[in-house]
Write a protein that holds these residues in place. Structure first.
Motif, PDB file in Angstrom:
ATOM      1  N   GLY A  15     126.651-126.182 110.725  1.00 44.55           N
ATOM      2  CA  GLY A  15     127.125-125.051 110.103  1.00 44.55           C
ATOM      3  C   GLY A  15     126.211-124.952 108.701  1.00 44.55           C
ATOM      4  O   GLY A  15     125.820-125.988 108.047  1.00 44.55           O
ATOM      5  N   GLY A  16     125.882-123.811 108.249  1.00 38.84           N
ATOM      6  CA  GLY A  16     125.061-123.636 107.087  1.00 38.84           C
ATOM      7  C   GLY A  16     125.933-123.753 105.890  1.00 38.84           C
ATOM      8  O   GLY A  16     127.234-123.681 105.752  1.00 38.84           O
ATOM      9  N   ASN A  17     125.350-124.094 104.588  1.00 39.88           N
ATOM     10  CA  ASN A  17     126.098-124.309 103.596  1.00 39.88           C
ATOM     11  C   ASN A  17     126.387-122.981 102.897  1.00 39.88           C
ATOM     12  O   ASN A  17     125.570-122.198 103.084  1.00 39.88           O
ATOM     13  CB  ASN A  17     125.115-125.162 102.552  1.00 39.88           C
ATOM     14  CG  ASN A  17     124.873-126.567 103.093  1.00 39.88           C
ATOM     15  OD1 ASN A  17     125.569-127.069 103.781  1.00 39.88           O
ATOM     16  ND2 ASN A  17     123.668-127.122 102.663  1.00 39.88           N
ATOM     17  N   GLY A  18     127.151-123.183 102.079  1.00 39.78           N
ATOM     18  CA  GLY A  18     127.820-121.925 101.127  1.00 39.78           C
ATOM     19  C   GLY A  18     126.797-121.663 100.213  1.00 39.78           C
ATOM     20  O   GLY A  18     126.313-122.811  99.545  1.00 39.78           O
ATOM     21  N   ALA A  19     126.379-120.497  99.422  1.00 37.06           N
ATOM     22  CA  ALA A  19     125.714-120.634  98.472  1.00 37.06           C
ATOM     23  C   ALA A  19     126.330-120.453  97.039  1.00 37.06           C
ATOM     24  O   ALA A  19     127.486-119.853  97.076  1.00 37.06           O
ATOM     25  CB  ALA A  19     124.674-119.246  98.633  1.00 37.06           C
ATOM     26  N   VAL A  20     125.662-120.815  95.952  1.00 37.64           N
ATOM     27  CA  VAL A  20     126.205-120.843  94.703  1.00 37.64           C
ATOM     28  C   VAL A  20     125.255-119.763  94.009  1.00 37.64           C
ATOM     29  O   VAL A  20     124.153-119.923  93.975  1.00 37.64           O
ATOM     30  CB  VAL A  20     126.143-121.994  93.879  1.00 37.64           C
ATOM     31  CG1 VAL A  20     126.439-121.908  92.401  1.00 37.64           C
ATOM     32  CG2 VAL A  20     127.043-123.004  94.589  1.00 37.64           C
ATOM     33  N   ALA A  21     126.130-118.275  93.782  1.00 38.63           N
ATOM     34  CA  ALA A  21     124.988-117.469  92.972  1.00 38.63           C
ATOM     35  C   ALA A  21     126.048-116.709  92.257  1.00 38.63           C
ATOM     36  O   ALA A  21     127.227-116.576  92.391  1.00 38.63           O
ATOM     37  CB  ALA A  21     124.183-116.759  94.310  1.00 38.63           C
ATOM     38  N   PHE A  22     125.217-115.850  91.360  1.00 41.00           N
ATOM     39  CA  PHE A  22     126.074-114.975  90.465  1.00 41.00           C
ATOM     40  C   PHE A  22     125.266-113.592  90.294  1.00 41.00           C
ATOM     41  O   PHE A  22     124.134-113.672  90.309  1.00 41.00           O
ATOM     42  CB  PHE A  22     125.995-115.427  89.129  1.00 41.00           C
ATOM     43  CG  PHE A  22     126.889-116.865  88.877  1.00 41.00           C
ATOM     44  CD1 PHE A  22     128.233-116.872  88.815  1.00 41.00           C
ATOM     45  CD2 PHE A  22     126.215-118.195  89.339  1.00 41.00           C
ATOM     46  CE1 PHE A  22     129.041-117.942  88.731  1.00 41.00           C
ATOM     47  CE2 PHE A  22     127.062-119.239  89.075  1.00 41.00           C
ATOM     48  CZ  PHE A  22     128.227-119.154  88.889  1.00 41.00           C
ATOM     49  N   LEU A  23     126.085-112.677  90.249  1.00 34.87           N
ATOM     50  CA  LEU A  23     125.364-111.247  89.934  1.00 34.87           C
ATOM     51  C   LEU A  23     124.844-111.211  88.723  1.00 34.87           C
ATOM     52  O   LEU A  23     125.204-111.504  87.721  1.00 34.87           O
ATOM     53  CB  LEU A  23     126.452-110.162  90.062  1.00 34.87           C
ATOM     54  CG  LEU A  23     126.871-109.993  91.583  1.00 34.87           C
ATOM     55  CD1 LEU A  23     128.250-108.636  91.612  1.00 34.87           C
ATOM     56  CD2 LEU A  23     125.683-109.369  92.369  1.00 34.87           C
ATOM     57  N   ARG A  24     123.490-110.672  88.718  1.00 31.27           N
ATOM     58  CA  ARG A  24     122.481-110.493  87.499  1.00 31.27           C
ATOM     59  C   ARG A  24     122.007-109.049  87.518  1.00 31.27           C
ATOM     60  O   ARG A  24     120.994-108.978  87.581  1.00 31.27           O
ATOM     61  CB  ARG A  24     121.591-111.754  87.102  1.00 31.27           C
ATOM     62  CG  ARG A  24     122.347-113.063  87.063  1.00 31.27           C
ATOM     63  CD  ARG A  24     122.960-113.033  85.387  1.00 31.27           C
ATOM     64  NE  ARG A  24     123.293-114.427  85.300  1.00 31.27           N
ATOM     65  CZ  ARG A  24     124.617-114.782  85.345  1.00 31.27           C
ATOM     66  NH1 ARG A  24     125.587-114.088  86.046  1.00 31.27           N
ATOM     67  NH2 ARG A  24     124.974-116.054  85.207  1.00 31.27           N
ATOM     68  N   TYR A  27     123.375-103.392  84.661  1.00 34.19           N
ATOM     69  CA  TYR A  27     124.423-102.817  84.190  1.00 34.19           C
ATOM     70  C   TYR A  27     125.803-103.746  84.439  1.00 34.19           C
ATOM     71  O   TYR A  27     127.040-103.018  84.243  1.00 34.19           O
ATOM     72  CB  TYR A  27     124.708-101.384  84.708  1.00 34.19           C
ATOM     73  CG  TYR A  27     123.503-100.455  84.427  1.00 34.19           C
ATOM     74  CD1 TYR A  27     123.365 -99.904  83.098  1.00 34.19           C
ATOM     75  CD2 TYR A  27     122.561-100.161  85.285  1.00 34.19           C
ATOM     76  CE1 TYR A  27     122.232 -99.244  82.326  1.00 34.19           C
ATOM     77  CE2 TYR A  27     121.411 -99.386  84.843  1.00 34.19           C
ATOM     78  CZ  TYR A  27     121.339 -98.955  83.530  1.00 34.19           C
ATOM     79  OH  TYR A  27     120.447 -98.251  83.468  1.00 34.19           O
ATOM     80  N   ARG A  28     125.405-104.622  85.118  1.00 33.23           N
ATOM     81  CA  ARG A  28     126.729-105.664  85.295  1.00 33.23           C
ATOM     82  C   ARG A  28     126.465-107.116  84.950  1.00 33.23           C
ATOM     83  O   ARG A  28     126.134-107.987  85.758  1.00 33.23           O
ATOM     84  CB  ARG A  28     127.042-105.840  86.991  1.00 33.23           C
ATOM     85  CG  ARG A  28     127.273-104.246  87.361  1.00 33.23           C
ATOM     86  CD  ARG A  28     127.689-104.162  88.807  1.00 33.23           C
ATOM     87  NE  ARG A  28     128.793-105.114  89.249  1.00 33.23           N
ATOM     88  CZ  ARG A  28     129.242-105.507  90.491  1.00 33.23           C
ATOM     89  NH1 ARG A  28     128.585-104.967  91.345  1.00 33.23           N
ATOM     90  NH2 ARG A  28     130.421-106.244  90.737  1.00 33.23           N
ATOM     91  N   PRO A  29     126.364-107.099  83.405  1.00 38.91           N
ATOM     92  CA  PRO A  29     125.979-108.463  82.995  1.00 38.91           C
ATOM     93  C   PRO A  29     126.866-109.613  83.338  1.00 38.91           C
ATOM     94  O   PRO A  29     126.463-110.778  83.270  1.00 38.91           O
ATOM     95  CB  PRO A  29     125.960-108.385  81.590  1.00 38.91           C
ATOM     96  CG  PRO A  29     126.859-107.087  81.352  1.00 38.91           C
ATOM     97  CD  PRO A  29     126.770-106.125  82.491  1.00 38.91           C
ATOM     98  N   PHE A  30     128.157-109.167  83.633  1.00 35.48           N
ATOM     99  CA  PHE A  30     129.159-110.289  83.899  1.00 35.48           C
ATOM    100  C   PHE A  30     129.839-110.071  85.427  1.00 35.48           C
ATOM    101  O   PHE A  30     130.883-109.736  85.526  1.00 35.48           O
ATOM    102  CB  PHE A  30     130.370-110.481  83.056  1.00 35.48           C
ATOM    103  CG  PHE A  30     129.863-110.609  81.363  1.00 35.48           C
ATOM    104  CD1 PHE A  30     129.477-111.998  81.272  1.00 35.48           C
ATOM    105  CD2 PHE A  30     129.637-109.707  80.861  1.00 35.48           C
ATOM    106  CE1 PHE A  30     129.062-112.159  79.770  1.00 35.48           C
ATOM    107  CE2 PHE A  30     129.229-109.809  79.483  1.00 35.48           C
ATOM    108  CZ  PHE A  30     128.786-111.205  79.172  1.00 35.48           C
ATOM    109  N   GLY A  31     128.760-110.047  86.354  1.00 37.74           N
ATOM    110  CA  GLY A  31     129.228-109.564  87.628  1.00 37.74           C
ATOM    111  C   GLY A  31     129.961-110.714  88.518  1.00 37.74           C
ATOM    112  O   GLY A  31     130.670-110.268  89.351  1.00 37.74           O
ATOM    113  N   GLY A  32     130.058-111.742  88.017  1.00 36.46           N
ATOM    114  CA  GLY A  32     130.657-112.784  88.672  1.00 36.46           C
ATOM    115  C   GLY A  32     130.099-113.655  89.835  1.00 36.46           C
ATOM    116  O   GLY A  32     129.146-113.263  90.107  1.00 36.46           O
ATOM    117  N   ALA A 136     134.340-118.076  87.187  1.00 38.78           N
ATOM    118  CA  ALA A 136     132.808-118.324  87.643  1.00 38.78           C
ATOM    119  C   ALA A 136     132.719-119.912  88.244  1.00 38.78           C
ATOM    120  O   ALA A 136     131.834-120.845  87.801  1.00 38.78           O
ATOM    121  CB  ALA A 136     131.815-118.167  86.410  1.00 38.78           C
ATOM    122  N   PRO A 137     132.965-120.046  89.494  1.00 37.56           N
ATOM    123  CA  PRO A 137     132.890-121.464  89.908  1.00 37.56           C
ATOM    124  C   PRO A 137     131.542-121.845  90.260  1.00 37.56           C
ATOM    125  O   PRO A 137     130.764-120.828  90.587  1.00 37.56           O
ATOM    126  CB  PRO A 137     133.782-121.339  91.119  1.00 37.56           C
ATOM    127  CG  PRO A 137     134.077-120.045  91.580  1.00 37.56           C
ATOM    128  CD  PRO A 137     133.735-119.264  90.166  1.00 37.56           C
TER     129      PRO A 137
END
Length: 338
Positions: A15-24, A27-32, A136-137
């Motif tokens: 299985g593929g690994n899950g990704a760690v990413a955040f929205l940047r 107009y959404r500086p804190f996209g999560g 924000a895990p």
């Protein structure tokens, strides 16, 4: 080359690994968190087909690995699932776990499938782990490993009638006369080194599949000669034609030969001995004392067996044998046209 036993290694995709990413975004500086899940690994699947008749392919390739799932991506994009790996095997293939001997599946129909190794699940991306107290895990799951195992593939022919007997009992000549099969024929033991299939046809609706099985010697159930190859392929047959050489030049008394073969059947599996047998005296064209046929007929009929006598060389008795076979399978008397 007829190959009816193979050992292969199969591994499903990881299985593929899950990704760690955040929205940047502008107009959404804190996209999560926005890490996507990994894709599932591909399964390894065996598929039965009439297009293949032996396990020869697995003599040259023994390792089979399915595709891995892709890793998750940012913006909550899931990874693509790995493709399943489909492996074609002949109809009649029994699949066993090589380590435990457990039968995983018995592929007896066209298109029948068996998943022998399952792909690993994809890991969850960090978006899956967000909670009111942890918005924000910075972690994600790794994909699971795909299953892997060694397999034993064992091909058992599927035929209506199995032709059995000691070497040189006349099996190859008989099947060549009854069907369009063309086994190698010569005057020495073990002429037939592998099973041969042929179709006996009366018309479009009435046909029987016959299997000419390699000759049997005493000790076959312990693996002597071609014994195990012989015994494996009569397990699926419905009726056995038990051929006995009655020619003047025979090497063994017909009754002794009959019991010698049946002892090997019994030692291999009691179920084989329970199959219906039609006793067929062969090579009667080379028998000077025809009174032997009367004696043998009385003996075997007294034991509850159907008894026929034939010469595959001259054709004597073949039509009677055909009628007996079709009567057994279709429960009716059939009229033949030459």
């Amino acid at each position: 080359m007829f190959i009816d036993l193979a050992r292969i290694f199969v591994k499903a995709g990881n299985g593929g690994n899950g990704a760690v990413a955040f929205l940047r975004e502008k107009y959404r500086p804190f996209g999560g968190p926005a890490g996507g899940d990994g894709g599932k690994g591909g399964d390894v699947v065996l598929v039965a087909t009439h297009r293949k008749h032996t396990l020869l392919d697995f003599e040259y390739r023994t390792k089979f690995v399915a595709q891995n799932g892709e890793h998750g991506k940012g913006k909550n994009q899931a990874g693509k699932d790995g493709e399943d790996l489909l492996i074609e095997v002949p109809v009649g293939t029994v699949v066993k776990d090589a380590n435990t001997g457990e039968i995983l599946c018995d592929l007896v129909e066209e298109g029948q499938r068996c998943v022998v190794a399952r792909g690993g699940k994809g890991g969850r991306g960090n978006a899956r782990f967000a909670t009111p107290t942890n918005q924000a895990p910075k972690y994600a799951e790794k994909g699971q490993k795909g299953e892997e195992r060694w397999l034993i593939l064992e091909l058992k022919l599927i035929a209506d009638v199995g032709i059995i007997g000691l070497p040189n009992a006349g099996k190859s000549t008989l099947i060549s006369k009854l069907t369009k099969a063309k086994p190698k024929i010569a005057d020495y033991p073990f002429t037939t080194l592998s099973p041969v299939l042929g179709v006996l046809e009366l018309d479009d609706e009435h046909r029987l599949v016959l299997a000419d099985i390699p000759g049997l010697i005493e000790g076959a159930s312990q693996g002597r000669g071609l014994g195990l190859d012989f015994l494996r392929h009569i397990e699926r047959t419905k009726i056995l034609l038990h051929l006995l050489d009655v020619s003047d030049g025979r090497e063994k008394d017909p009754i002794e030969a009959f019991h010698a073969v049946n002892r090997e059947l019994e030692q291999y599996s009691q179920k084989l001995l329970e199959k219906e047998q039609i006793v067929v005296a062969t090579k009667i064209d080379a028998l000077s004392e025809r009174s032997l046929l009367k004696d043998l007929g009385e003996y075997f009929r007294g034991k509850g067996y159907e008894f026929c006598s034939i010469s595959a060389l001259t054709g004597e008795g073949l039509e009677d044998l055909k009628k007996v076979l079709f009567d057994r399978f279709f429960h009716r008397s059939l009229v033949y046209t030459n």
